[in-house]
Design a protein around this motif. Structure first.
Motif, PDB file in Angstrom:
ATOM      1  N   THR A  59       0.804  -1.229   0.000  1.00  0.00           N
ATOM      2  CA  THR A  59       0.000   0.000   0.000  1.00  0.00           C
ATOM      3  C   THR A  59       0.836   1.278   0.000  1.00  0.00           C
ATOM      4  OG1 THR A  59      -0.143   0.027   2.424  1.00  0.00           O
ATOM      5  CG2 THR A  59      -1.871  -1.161   1.228  1.00  0.00           C
ATOM      6  N   ARG A  60       2.189   1.146   0.201  1.00  0.00           N
ATOM      7  CA  ARG A  60       3.018   2.361   0.313  1.00  0.00           C
ATOM      8  C   ARG A  60       4.335   2.207  -0.448  1.00  0.00           C
ATOM      9  NH1 ARG A  60       3.548   4.257   6.394  1.00  0.00           N
ATOM     10  NH2 ARG A  60       4.498   2.174   6.578  1.00  0.00           N
ATOM     11  N   ALA A  61       4.254   1.691  -1.631  1.00  0.00           N
ATOM     12  CA  ALA A  61       5.461   1.496  -2.450  1.00  0.00           C
ATOM     13  C   ALA A  61       5.974   2.827  -2.983  1.00  0.00           C
ATOM     14  CB  ALA A  61       5.137   0.555  -3.610  1.00  0.00           C
ATOM     15  N   ASP A 131      -3.487  -7.394 -14.162  1.00  0.00           N
ATOM     16  CA  ASP A 131      -2.979  -6.055 -14.489  1.00  0.00           C
ATOM     17  C   ASP A 131      -3.028  -5.113 -13.295  1.00  0.00           C
ATOM     18  OD1 ASP A 131      -5.697  -5.655 -14.223  1.00  0.00           O
ATOM     19  OD2 ASP A 131      -5.996  -4.800 -16.229  1.00  0.00           O
ATOM     20  N   ASP A 132      -3.239  -5.658 -12.077  1.00  0.00           N
ATOM     21  CA  ASP A 132      -3.340  -4.811 -10.887  1.00  0.00           C
ATOM     22  C   ASP A 132      -2.346  -5.201  -9.797  1.00  0.00           C
ATOM     23  OD1 ASP A 132      -4.510  -7.209 -10.245  1.00  0.00           O
ATOM     24  OD2 ASP A 132      -6.443  -6.374  -9.601  1.00  0.00           O
ATOM     25  N   VAL A 133      -1.306  -5.937 -10.160  1.00  0.00           N
ATOM     26  CA  VAL A 133      -0.211  -6.268  -9.240  1.00  0.00           C
ATOM     27  C   VAL A 133       1.087  -5.762  -9.863  1.00  0.00           C
ATOM     28  CG1 VAL A 133       1.119  -8.125  -8.172  1.00  0.00           C
ATOM     29  CG2 VAL A 133      -1.374  -8.287  -8.277  1.00  0.00           C
ATOM     30  N   THR A 205       4.457  -3.963  -4.425  1.00  0.00           N
ATOM     31  CA  THR A 205       5.562  -4.131  -3.471  1.00  0.00           C
ATOM     32  C   THR A 205       6.897  -3.756  -4.106  1.00  0.00           C
ATOM     33  OG1 THR A 205       5.663  -6.475  -4.085  1.00  0.00           O
ATOM     34  CG2 THR A 205       4.454  -5.910  -2.070  1.00  0.00           C
ATOM     35  N   SER A 206       6.875  -2.846  -5.068  1.00  0.00           N
ATOM     36  CA  SER A 206       8.129  -2.432  -5.703  1.00  0.00           C
ATOM     37  C   SER A 206       9.098  -1.916  -4.638  1.00  0.00           C
ATOM     38  CB  SER A 206       7.870  -1.371  -6.774  1.00  0.00           C
ATOM     39  OG  SER A 206       7.173  -0.263  -6.246  1.00  0.00           O
TER      40      SER A 206
END
Length: 238
Positions: A59-61, A131-133, A205-206
């Motif tokens: 949520t905070r990448a 397409d959302d990860v 999670t980048s």
């Protein structure tokens, strides 16, 4: 035998299998890691533990090494406990957190997102890809170079290992099709909810690669650079 360092990359690593086989995964990962860490501590041997980006909730990448962990699935929670065990038992241990690894696997290794896409498209099979990860995929040879650099430089603590480009799994698949000259029209974008039975996945999670670059001297590769190296290696092997 006397040796200087253990690189511990063993354990059950299938996220969906772990979600439904928690006891077995705890025994393999947490108990196994404690055994290795205690042995290294007792013999004064360095330990590099291979963890995962799944320790974050997405949520905070992008995430740095000092960001708090908050996993959303059983696999992530187990790896958090493994990290804690290693760092408690060995003052100079290093935890590396690679993200979405790709590259040519060992003959007895498991497939990865890139080899799954290439094998599917080469067979003419249509594939659904979320397409959302989002992640910044890591080329496996870059990961290896980073770990060897960590050994050479006696680095401790936590280091994130990742590539340069943050992409969705769908964009990853499309780039693979383009670089490998495969049929991109066989790739369909779907939301994560399309796969209702899989374990929860964090949306993004980048990872930040500042420490990898500055302390290990490893430049994060673009996705296309890594894929083109795979193509070149395939040509050489043929």
């Amino acid at each position: 035998h006397k040796f200087d360092c253990v690189v511990h990359a063993a354990g059950i690593a299938n996220v969906d299998y772990t979600e439904t086989h928690v006891d077995e995964s705890v025994a393999s990962n947490i108990n196994g890691t404690r055994n290795v860490a205690e042995l290294c501590a007792g013999l004064g041997i360095r330990l590099i533990y291979v963890s995962t980006n799944a320790v974050f909730d997405g949520t905070r990448a992008p995430y740095s090494e000092t960001d708090p962990v908050n996993p959303v699935n059983a696999y992530g929670r187990i790896k958090v406990e493994c990290e804690r065990t290693v760092r408690e038992l060995l003052e100079r241990a290093l935890v590396v957190r690679p993200i979405l690894m790709y590259g040519w696997p060992h003959p007895f290794g498991r497939p990865n997102p890139v080899t799954w896409v290439t094998e599917s498209l080469e067979r003419g099979k249509a594939i659904d890809v979320v397409d959302d990860v989002f992640e910044n995929p890591l080329y496996n040879l870059c990961a290896a170079r980073a770990i060897w650099a960590a050994i050479d430089r006696d680095v401790a603590g936590i280091i994130h290992l990742a590539g340069r480009d943050v992409v969705s799994r769908y964009d990853l698949a499309r780039t693979v099709a383009r670089v490998f000259d495969l049929d991109e029209s066989k790739i369909r974008a779907v939301p994560s909810s399309h796969f209702a039975t899989i374990a929860p996945r964090p949306p993004n999670t980048s990872l930040c690669t500042t420490r990898m670059e500055q302390e290990l001297g490893i430049r994060p590769l673009s996705l296309e650079e890594g894929l083109r190296d795979m193509v070149a290696l395939r040509m050489v092997s043929r």
